[in-house]
Enzyme design. Structure first.
Site, PDB file in Angstrom:
ATOM      1  N   ASP A 174       0.957   5.519   0.657  1.00 46.68           N
ATOM      2  CA  ASP A 174       0.018   6.987   1.354  1.00 46.68           C
ATOM      3  C   ASP A 174       1.141   8.145   0.334  1.00 46.68           C
ATOM      4  O   ASP A 174       2.587   7.897   0.843  1.00 46.68           O
ATOM      5  CB  ASP A 174      -0.350   6.267   2.705  1.00 46.68           C
ATOM      6  N   ASP A 187       0.751  -1.186   0.027  1.00 42.45           N
ATOM      7  CA  ASP A 187       0.120  -0.312  -0.049  1.00 42.45           C
ATOM      8  C   ASP A 187       0.803   1.429   0.156  1.00 42.45           C
ATOM      9  O   ASP A 187       2.440   1.404   0.363  1.00 42.45           O
ATOM     10  CB  ASP A 187      -1.038   0.025   1.385  1.00 42.45           C
ATOM     11  N   ASP A 219       2.363   7.873  14.567  1.00 41.06           N
ATOM     12  CA  ASP A 219       2.857   6.987  15.986  1.00 41.06           C
ATOM     13  C   ASP A 219       4.216   7.109  16.566  1.00 41.06           C
ATOM     14  O   ASP A 219       5.369   6.960  17.619  1.00 41.06           O
ATOM     15  CB  ASP A 219       2.291   5.523  15.424  1.00 41.06           C
TER      16      ASP A 219
END
Length: 521
Positions: free
Chosen positions: A77, A75, A175
């Site tokens: 982003d 994936d 995070d």
């Protein structure tokens, strides 16, 4: 100091003042060594489109981490300083989603082959103490949250975070250090604020900032940390000690998280290809209980052969890039509950109504209102209701069953039951062959399991059988008398004469009659 200590005791995030935004470091390709050929063309298209319109745009998050490790990311982003509305305006198929974090999904392709590039706007790093506070949670404070861009609940958990800011603040609010790097495919440089490249090389999983404060801001980070630890354990990553220490003591904050969000986080734990490793990580970190009731149940039953087989099968399918459905895995986890309740109700009603009632009870007890009444619940119900139908291999039933949309899921469920010895493996083999066969072969398979017809007795046959039975009894009596004479036993004429008359009257054979006469002479 005393105020901070009291805030920690009651679960409030202390005001941290100006956060440490790290130090911007631009690392060239000659140093980070990323292979640009591993970058997806659709992600490149999104980045280049934004940059060509004058916006900053970077590939960000786990994709950069994987590229640094020489892996092809699954994936991609993108992060930009364009607002969601500005991003949406640049792409034909783009959709703004989310309330807590507003992001844009740019969609390429259609159907099952479609690909989504997630685009987020740089966010400001804001102290939870400076946010607007609501008394309830996401569900109970919907009206109060309307129009807010930065809001927290009484425990300091972030409910809204849609205040845009510069890149350094966006990096500070992420995070983990290894997920806070920005890769510019045009210049092939990596922007790193918090030592993410070094942590990636040392295989260290470390939260940005004070771990306890970050967990209070968003307790779901506890679950996410466990998931990342499991996902990256195969690559040698381990949680930093300071990151791991507060997780067990602060897990009680998860009780305030909406059930729907915890349900989604549970699925991420179990359906990203590392379900077995995730459960092991939860146990290792002291998180086997107290996160979310349904997840607690999964961890508790993970050693059950049937559930273990389902978890391993899910990991295998993800690894082979095959689709997985949460309905299948949860149907496996809750099957023992359904089966037990079904056995109880079958004593009072027919099998199928009893199974329906058992399923309703399990949904009420284990899933509640989160997803048990939606599509996921409907799929689980269909898988379970299909199981007794596999026992019926006659008539048109098998032909109808294999045409159902959920047949494959129901069959795979039954196959797992056979693999762990719950049912006969020959039943699963038969259905495997039947589902793939042509019409003629299917008829042959049905013929093989069709019970042999029983010969119907005629009235004459019954009379003849009765005659033979009487003759056998008479012969047996004569044999006993002869045996007694040979052994010198005392003779009693009365009973023998009665047996002899019965034998003659019933049409017994001559051998029997002469034998009796000889004995009496």
């Amino acid at each position: 100091m005393i105020k901070t200590f009291i805030q920690r005791l009651i679960g409030q995030a202390p005001k941290s003042g100006s956060p440490s935004l790290g130090k911007r470091r631009v690392v060239p390709a000659s140093e980070h060594g990323i292979d640009a050929r591993l970058v997806d063309e659709r992600a490149l298209s999104v980045v280049h489109t934004l940059q060509d319109k004058g916006f900053e745009a970077y590939i960000v998050g786990g994709a950069v981490r994987d590229l640094l490790l020489g892996l092809r990311p699954k994936d991609f982003d993108v992060a930009t300083n364009a607002t969601p509305e500005q991003v949406k305006a640049l792409f034909r198929r783009a959709f703004i989603i989310g309330r807590r974090f507003r992001i844009v999904h740019v969609v390429f392709g259609r159907g099952r082959e479609h690909e989504v590039i997630e685009v987020s706007t740089f966010r400001a790093y804001l102290d939870a103490g400076a946010a607007e506070q609501v008394s309830g949670n996401e569900r109970t404070s919907k009206q109060a949250l309307a129009g807010m861009t930065h809001a927290v609940d009484a425990s300091g958990r972030v409910l809204r975070d849609n205040v845009w800011g510069p890149q350094d603040e966006d990096a500070a609010r992420r995070d983990f250090t290894i997920n806070a790097m920005y890769y510019d495919p045009r210049s092939q440089s990596v922007v790193d604020y918090h030592g993410g490249i070094e942590d990636a090389r040392k295989r260290r999983l470390r939260l940005i900032g004070d771990p306890a404060s970050r967990y209070r801001e968003d307790p779901v980070r506890i679950v996410r940390a466990a998931r990342f630890a499991a996902k990256l354990s195969g690559l040698g990553f381990e949680l930093d000690r300071k990151t791991a220490t507060p997780m067990g003591t602060l897990k009680a904050l998860l009780a305030d998280i909406p059930q729907s969000r915890m349900f989604d986080e549970m699925l991420k734990l179990l359906q990203t290809g590392h379900a077995v490793a995730s459960i092991a990580a939860l146990r290792k970190l002291g998180l086997a209980h107290g996160l979310y009731p349904l997840l607690d149940l999964v961890v508790e039953r993970a050693e059950d052969p049937f559930v273990q087989a389902a978890l391993q099968d899910t990991d295998r399918r993800v690894g082979e890039s095959k689709p997985v459905a949460p309905s299948f895995l949860l149907a496996c986890v809750l099957w023992s509950d359904v089966r037990e309740s079904w056995a109880h109700h079958r004593a009072k009603q027919p099998p199928f109504p009893a199974l329906q009632q058992a399923i309703d009870e399990v949904f009420d007890q284990r899933i509640g209102d989160v997803s048990g009444r939606g599509k996921l619940g409907a799929d689980m119900r269909e898988i379970w209701m299909m199981q007794p139908r596999f026992d019926k291999r006659a008539g048109s039933g098998p032909f109808t069953l294999v045409e159902q949309a959920r047949f494959r899921a129901g069959f795979d469920f039954m196959r797992l039951r056979a693999d762990v010895g719950e049912i006969d493996v020959t039943l699963a083999d038969w259905w495997q062959e039947f589902s793939l066969a042509d019409e003629a072969t299917r008829e042959d398979l049905l013929q093989q399991v069709r019970p042999a017809p029983q010969r119907r007795k005629r009235r004459g046959d019954e009379a003849e059988a009765a005659h033979d039975a009487d003759r056998d009894v008479s012969d047996a009596g004569s044999s006993e008398d002869a045996s007694a004479d040979e052994e010198g036993a005392p003779r009693r004429s009365g009973p023998r004469r009665r047996r002899s008359r019965r034998g003659r009257g019933s049409g017994s054979g001559s051998g029997s009659g002469s034998g009796s006469g000889t004995a009496e002479a």
